[in-house]
Design a protein around this motif. Structure first.
Motif, PDB file in Angstrom:
ATOM      1  N   LEU A 145       6.333  21.912  13.471  1.00 47.94           N
ATOM      2  CA  LEU A 145       6.530  20.993  14.577  1.00 47.94           C
ATOM      3  C   LEU A 145       7.985  20.522  14.616  1.00 47.94           C
ATOM      4  O   LEU A 145       8.665  20.503  13.589  1.00 47.94           O
ATOM      5  N   PRO A 146       8.459  20.126  15.774  1.00 43.41           N
ATOM      6  CA  PRO A 146       9.803  19.542  15.835  1.00 43.41           C
ATOM      7  C   PRO A 146       9.886  18.279  14.983  1.00 43.41           C
ATOM      8  O   PRO A 146       8.872  17.634  14.663  1.00 43.41           O
ATOM      9  N   ALA A 147      11.103  17.918  14.598  1.00 40.59           N
ATOM     10  CA  ALA A 147      11.289  16.778  13.694  1.00 40.59           C
ATOM     11  C   ALA A 147      10.788  15.476  14.298  1.00 40.59           C
ATOM     12  O   ALA A 147      10.309  14.584  13.578  1.00 40.59           O
ATOM     13  N   ASP A 148      10.860  15.324  15.625  1.00 40.08           N
ATOM     14  CA  ASP A 148      10.443  14.078  16.263  1.00 40.08           C
ATOM     15  C   ASP A 148       9.007  14.104  16.761  1.00 40.08           C
ATOM     16  O   ASP A 148       8.557  13.181  17.442  1.00 40.08           O
ATOM     17  N   ALA A 149       8.258  15.154  16.449  1.00 40.06           N
ATOM     18  CA  ALA A 149       6.877  15.266  16.910  1.00 40.06           C
ATOM     19  C   ALA A 149       5.957  14.428  16.032  1.00 40.06           C
ATOM     20  O   ALA A 149       6.131  14.348  14.811  1.00 40.06           O
ATOM     21  N   LEU A 150       4.955  13.810  16.646  1.00 39.90           N
ATOM     22  CA  LEU A 150       3.988  13.009  15.914  1.00 39.90           C
ATOM     23  C   LEU A 150       2.814  13.874  15.479  1.00 39.90           C
ATOM     24  O   LEU A 150       2.394  14.785  16.194  1.00 39.90           O
ATOM     25  N   SER A 151       2.263  13.575  14.297  1.00 40.58           N
ATOM     26  CA  SER A 151       1.156  14.386  13.784  1.00 40.58           C
ATOM     27  C   SER A 151       0.313  13.554  12.842  1.00 40.58           C
ATOM     28  O   SER A 151       0.732  12.502  12.362  1.00 40.58           O
ATOM     29  N   THR A 152      -0.879  14.065  12.578  1.00 43.72           N
ATOM     30  CA  THR A 152      -1.806  13.434  11.646  1.00 43.72           C
ATOM     31  C   THR A 152      -2.166  14.436  10.563  1.00 43.72           C
ATOM     32  O   THR A 152      -2.465  15.597  10.852  1.00 43.72           O
ATOM     33  N   GLN A 153      -2.129  13.982   9.321  1.00 46.55           N
ATOM     34  CA  GLN A 153      -2.443  14.868   8.205  1.00 46.55           C
ATOM     35  C   GLN A 153      -3.889  15.341   8.286  1.00 46.55           C
ATOM     36  O   GLN A 153      -4.811  14.539   8.479  1.00 46.55           O
ATOM     37  N   ASP A 181      -1.218  21.123   3.586  1.00 45.28           N
ATOM     38  CA  ASP A 181      -0.213  20.340   4.299  1.00 45.28           C
ATOM     39  C   ASP A 181      -0.316  20.545   5.806  1.00 45.28           C
ATOM     40  O   ASP A 181       0.608  20.202   6.538  1.00 45.28           O
ATOM     41  N   PHE A 182      -1.415  21.121   6.263  1.00 44.66           N
ATOM     42  CA  PHE A 182      -1.572  21.336   7.698  1.00 44.66           C
ATOM     43  C   PHE A 182      -1.758  19.996   8.409  1.00 44.66           C
ATOM     44  O   PHE A 182      -2.359  19.062   7.861  1.00 44.66           O
ATOM     45  N   VAL A 183      -1.280  19.930   9.638  1.00 50.66           N
ATOM     46  CA  VAL A 183      -1.356  18.696  10.405  1.00 50.66           C
ATOM     47  C   VAL A 183      -1.917  18.995  11.782  1.00 50.66           C
ATOM     48  O   VAL A 183      -1.948  20.140  12.232  1.00 50.66           O
ATOM     49  N   VAL A 184      -2.321  17.913  12.457  1.00 50.12           N
ATOM     50  CA  VAL A 184      -2.810  17.990  13.830  1.00 50.12           C
ATOM     51  C   VAL A 184      -1.810  17.260  14.726  1.00 50.12           C
ATOM     52  O   VAL A 184      -1.555  16.070  14.513  1.00 50.12           O
ATOM     53  N   PRO A 185      -1.200  17.928  15.708  1.00 49.26           N
ATOM     54  CA  PRO A 185      -0.239  17.246  16.591  1.00 49.26           C
ATOM     55  C   PRO A 185      -0.937  16.145  17.392  1.00 49.26           C
ATOM     56  O   PRO A 185      -2.021  16.333  17.925  1.00 49.26           O
ATOM     57  N   THR A 186      -0.264  14.986  17.474  1.00 42.91           N
ATOM     58  CA  THR A 186      -0.827  13.869  18.234  1.00 42.91           C
ATOM     59  C   THR A 186       0.108  13.389  19.340  1.00 42.91           C
ATOM     60  O   THR A 186      -0.284  12.558  20.146  1.00 42.91           O
TER      61      THR A 186
END
Length: 475
Positions: A145-153, A181-186
């Motif tokens: 994801l981009p550095a400024d993208a929000l995500s949830t572990q 370390d996978f995340v879900v984009p929020t």
């Protein structure tokens, strides 16, 4: 297109004024206009064969996911002309040439993927063979994801209960990690800002992650560009061509060399479709699996083997490995932007031997079908000799590969007094295969060229159509 243009040029040359050829044309000229309803033209022969070959070499191939990252600020010329042409010539045409020149290799690739897809479907609950195919063909791709993208572990999970090891291959490939370390984009961000990393393998996933992102079998089939009806139409078309060839043989009507070549393709096409029936076709966009921009990259990180540094073995080893299907052992997926063209997963020698034995035997049968034209009338004696040499080559080389595959299927623990004989036969076959692989390709090209050049002078009986009324019971 080149083949179609060649066929068109040949048909035009038949009816144009040409120079003399060293063959008596009087006895081989086209039949007279009497009974035109029972005659067929060269164009109808060429068109029937070319369309069937196209179905067997282009439509029948189910490629892996050839992922291409999206580009920002792309010009119109690059988007609509350069990129499609580059994709066409560097990937699709290459696959077409492999299917045209080495069709049994495509069959062996299909069998290897069929075996691996079956293993995956047994290791993951509620998964079908279609899911296994989708995993092998590069259907899941890791993105940052981009550095400024929000995500949830994504939460860790408990591994699936693993089935007992397969006694045939004595291994279980699915060993998921307990955390990831996978995340879900929020948040909202552009897909073009996501950085593609590499394709993912089954071992990279946790069970809960698979449950969350894996599509259903219906969704996977919807991603493909063909369905059961399309595949059935292709099989019916090829089956109809085979029926016509058999009917001509029953009525003692000769087949042209081009029809003999096409008949051989239809035989292998049937088996290719059987093993790839559940594989989605022409999937271009994989399912995206995300990590943050700072997360470590350890997925698909198993290092591949190194090619030999010996100068004399550097050119011979790839021939042997690719022929047997062992080239995947030399690929490191973590360093690939897209899944390799012929990727089917790493397999042991015994497993490769079992998967390659049948296609190798069918490869010899593919060459043997060309022997139908062994005693046919050729325009010249040189073409007759070259055709026979090519037939022998196309039978011998796959048979050598079958010997190596059979050698690999033998359990080393069962070898006794004949162990040295097996090693000797295997090594001799491997050397013979490395030296004769080029001969097979040359033989394939020779048969294709002769199949077209022989159309310039056909026997009158070759233009006669099948009298189907003889097959219908009547008084």
């Amino acid at each position: 297109m080149l083949i179609l243009l060649l066929g068109y040029a040949i048909t035009q040359s038949v009816y144009s004024d040409a120079g003399p050829i060293p063959v008596s044309i009087e006895s081989r000229d086209v039949a007279s206009c009497d009974g035109l309803n029972s005659q067929r033209s060269i164009w109808s022969i060429v068109w029937s064969c070319l369309s069937t070959i196209f179905l067997c070499t282009w439509v029948a191939v189910h490629p892996n996911v050839h992922f291409r990252p999206e580009k920002r600020n792309q010009s119109w010329l690059e988007k609509w002309l350069w990129d499609p042409l580059h994709e066409f010539f560097t990937y699709k045409v290459v696959l077409f040439l492999w299917a045209l020149l080495v069709p049994e290799y495509i069959l062996a690739w299909a069998v290897r993927q069929y075996v691996k897809a079956g293993e995956i479907s047994k290791e993951v609950p509620e998964w079908t063979r279609t899911h296994g195919f989708f995993m092998i063909m590069g259907g899941f791709h890791l993105f940052r994801l981009p550095a400024d993208a929000l995500s949830t572990q994504f939460p860790p999970s408990t591994p699936f209960p693993r089935p007992p090891p397969n006694p045939l291959f004595n291994k279980v490939s699915f060993k998921p990690s307990e955390s990831s370390d996978f995340v879900v984009p929020t948040g909202l961000h552009s897909r073009k800002d996501e950085v593609p990393v590499c394709p993912l393998k089954l071992e990279d996933f946790t069970p809960d992650l698979l449950k969350a992102i894996a599509p259903s079998e219906t969704e996977l089939k919807d991603r493909g560009k063909s369905d059961a009806l399309t595949k059935l139409i292709v099989l019916v078309q090829t089956l109809w061509f085979v029926v016509q060839c058999i009917a001509r043989g029953v009525q003692h009507l000769p087949l042209t060399e081009l029809e003999v070549v096409t008949l051989a393709y239809t035989m292998l096409n049937f088996f290719i479709y059987v093993f790839w029936w559940d594989k989605p076709r022409n999937v271009e966009c994989p399912i995206r699996v995300y990590k943050t921009s700072t997360a470590s990259h350890k997925e698909s990180g198993e290092e591949g083997d190194e090619w030999s540094d010996s100068w004399w073995f550097r050119w011979a080893e790839p021939i042997l490995r690719y022929t047997i299907g062992q080239q995947d052992d030399y690929v490191t997926i973590s360093k690939q932007r897209s899944i390799p063209m012929f990727w089917s997963g790493r397999m042991g020698e015994q497993e490769l031997g079992l998967a390659g034995l049948g296609p190798s035997i069918l490869g010899s049968a593919f060459g043997a079908i060309h022997c139908i034209a062994w005693s046919s009338e050729f325009p010249s004696h040189a073409e007759l000799i070259l055709w026979r040499i090519a037939c022998i080559s196309m039978i011998s080389v796959p048979f050598i590969a079958a010997i190596i595959c059979a050698w690999w299927t033998i359990d080393p623990g069962e070898q006794d007094w004949y162990e040295y004989w097996l090693v000797l036969i295997g090594n001799i076959s491997a050397i013979a295969l490395m030296l004769s692989a080029w001969l097979y390709v040359a033989a394939r090209i020779a048969t294709l060229v002769i199949a077209f050049t022989s159309l310039r002078s056909l026997a009158p009986a070759a233009f006669m159509t099948v009298d189907w009324t003889t097959f219908i019971p009547h008084i």
